[in-house]
Design a protein around this motif. Structure first.
Motif, PDB file in Angstrom:
ATOM      1  N   THR A 226       0.827  -1.200   0.000  1.00 59.82           N
ATOM      2  CA  THR A 226       0.000   0.000   0.000  1.00 59.82           C
ATOM      3  C   THR A 226       0.861   1.249   0.000  1.00 59.82           C
ATOM      4  N   HIS A 227       0.351   2.275  -0.626  1.00 61.70           N
ATOM      5  CA  HIS A 227       1.075   3.543  -0.680  1.00 61.70           C
ATOM      6  C   HIS A 227       0.919   4.247   0.660  1.00 61.70           C
ATOM      7  N   LYS A 228       2.027   4.523   1.296  1.00 58.88           N
ATOM      8  CA  LYS A 228       1.992   5.218   2.572  1.00 58.88           C
ATOM      9  C   LYS A 228       1.986   6.714   2.320  1.00 58.88           C
ATOM     10  N   LYS A 229       1.268   7.440   3.161  1.00 58.02           N
ATOM     11  CA  LYS A 229       1.169   8.886   2.997  1.00 58.02           C
ATOM     12  C   LYS A 229       2.467   9.592   3.355  1.00 58.02           C
ATOM     13  N   ASN A 230       3.340   8.930   4.112  1.00 60.82           N
ATOM     14  CA  ASN A 230       4.582   9.576   4.516  1.00 60.82           C
ATOM     15  C   ASN A 230       5.801   8.986   3.804  1.00 60.82           C
ATOM     16  N   ARG A 231       5.604   8.328   2.662  1.00 62.54           N
ATOM     17  CA  ARG A 231       6.710   7.751   1.901  1.00 62.54           C
ATOM     18  C   ARG A 231       7.086   8.674   0.747  1.00 62.54           C
ATOM     19  N   ILE A 232       8.394   8.882   0.585  1.00 60.86           N
ATOM     20  CA  ILE A 232       8.919   9.636  -0.547  1.00 60.86           C
ATOM     21  C   ILE A 232       9.799   8.690  -1.350  1.00 60.86           C
ATOM     22  N   GLN A 233       9.441   8.479  -2.610  1.00 60.10           N
ATOM     23  CA  GLN A 233      10.258   7.654  -3.491  1.00 60.10           C
ATOM     24  C   GLN A 233      11.179   8.596  -4.258  1.00 60.10           C
ATOM     25  N   VAL A 234      12.450   8.521  -3.938  1.00 59.19           N
ATOM     26  CA  VAL A 234      13.432   9.490  -4.425  1.00 59.19           C
ATOM     27  C   VAL A 234      14.032   9.045  -5.754  1.00 59.19           C
ATOM     28  N   SER A 235      14.170  10.018  -6.651  1.00 58.17           N
ATOM     29  CA  SER A 235      14.848   9.812  -7.931  1.00 58.17           C
ATOM     30  C   SER A 235      16.038  10.762  -7.956  1.00 58.17           C
ATOM     31  N   ASN A 236      17.130  10.350  -8.560  1.00 55.91           N
ATOM     32  CA  ASN A 236      18.262  11.274  -8.651  1.00 55.91           C
ATOM     33  C   ASN A 236      18.263  12.047  -9.958  1.00 55.91           C
ATOM     34  N   THR A 237      17.201  11.911 -10.759  1.00 57.47           N
ATOM     35  CA  THR A 237      17.149  12.637 -12.030  1.00 57.47           C
ATOM     36  C   THR A 237      15.942  13.562 -12.163  1.00 57.47           C
ATOM     37  N   LYS A 238      14.886  13.355 -11.384  1.00 59.10           N
ATOM     38  CA  LYS A 238      13.647  14.103 -11.599  1.00 59.10           C
ATOM     39  C   LYS A 238      13.579  15.432 -10.871  1.00 59.10           C
TER      40      LYS A 238
END
Length: 157
Positions: free
Chosen positions: A29-41
């Motif tokens: 499940t998608h958590k409201k406090n999760r940040i999926q980090v990208s090093n290009t975006k």
């Protein structure tokens, strides 16, 4: 002479039939406090500012990244900890199987998840947000303001 009595071995217990359904790892499940980090975006400080807002709203933030973006997550975590805003709660590392976009075959990618909690000093260091914007909007505005502040200073001779 001692007499030995043979006892029969217990009968094997028949396991009930079970249907095992394998589901892909993406079903978490998608958590409201999760940040999926990208090093290009997005720039680094977008994620730093976003993490601050998530900590402010949820008292903790989960930073996650795959592959080359892992160093970015570690940097964000260290910035927040070194500024006294967060404490490290949990660090998880793993590998995930993904389909290579160019070759079409399965490859293993490294994954990291770092959970940071609100530090005792957080509320005295970060002013509360009362303008009704989402954390993403606030982080974008702060990142743009920082870039504008650096821009004119860099062009003056």
């Amino acid at each position: 002479m001692a007499m030995q009595i043979a006892t029969p071995a217990p009968a094997p217990i028949a396991a009930p039939e079970m249907n095992i359904i394998l589901t892909p790892a993406k079903t978490e499940t998608h958590k409201k406090n999760r940040i999926q980090v990208s090093n290009t975006k997005k720039p680094l400080f977008f994620y730093v500012n976003l993490a601050k807002r998530y900590i402010q709203q949820h008292n903790e933030v989960e930073l996650s990244a795959l592959g080359m973006a892992i160093t970015t997550v570690v940097t964000i975590s260290e910035i927040l900890k070194n500024n006294g805003l967060a404490t490290e709660k949990k660090v998880l590392t793993s590998t995930v199987g993904m389909k290579d976009e160019t070759k079409g075959k399965m490859v293993q990618k490294a994954k990291i998840e770092i959970v940071l909690g609100k530090s005792d000093k957080f509320d005295s260091l970060v002013p509360p947000v009362t303008n009704g914007k989402t954390p993403e909007e606030v982080a974008n505005a702060e990142t743009e303001a920082a870039a504008e502040a650096q821009g004119p200073a860099a062009t003056q001779v």
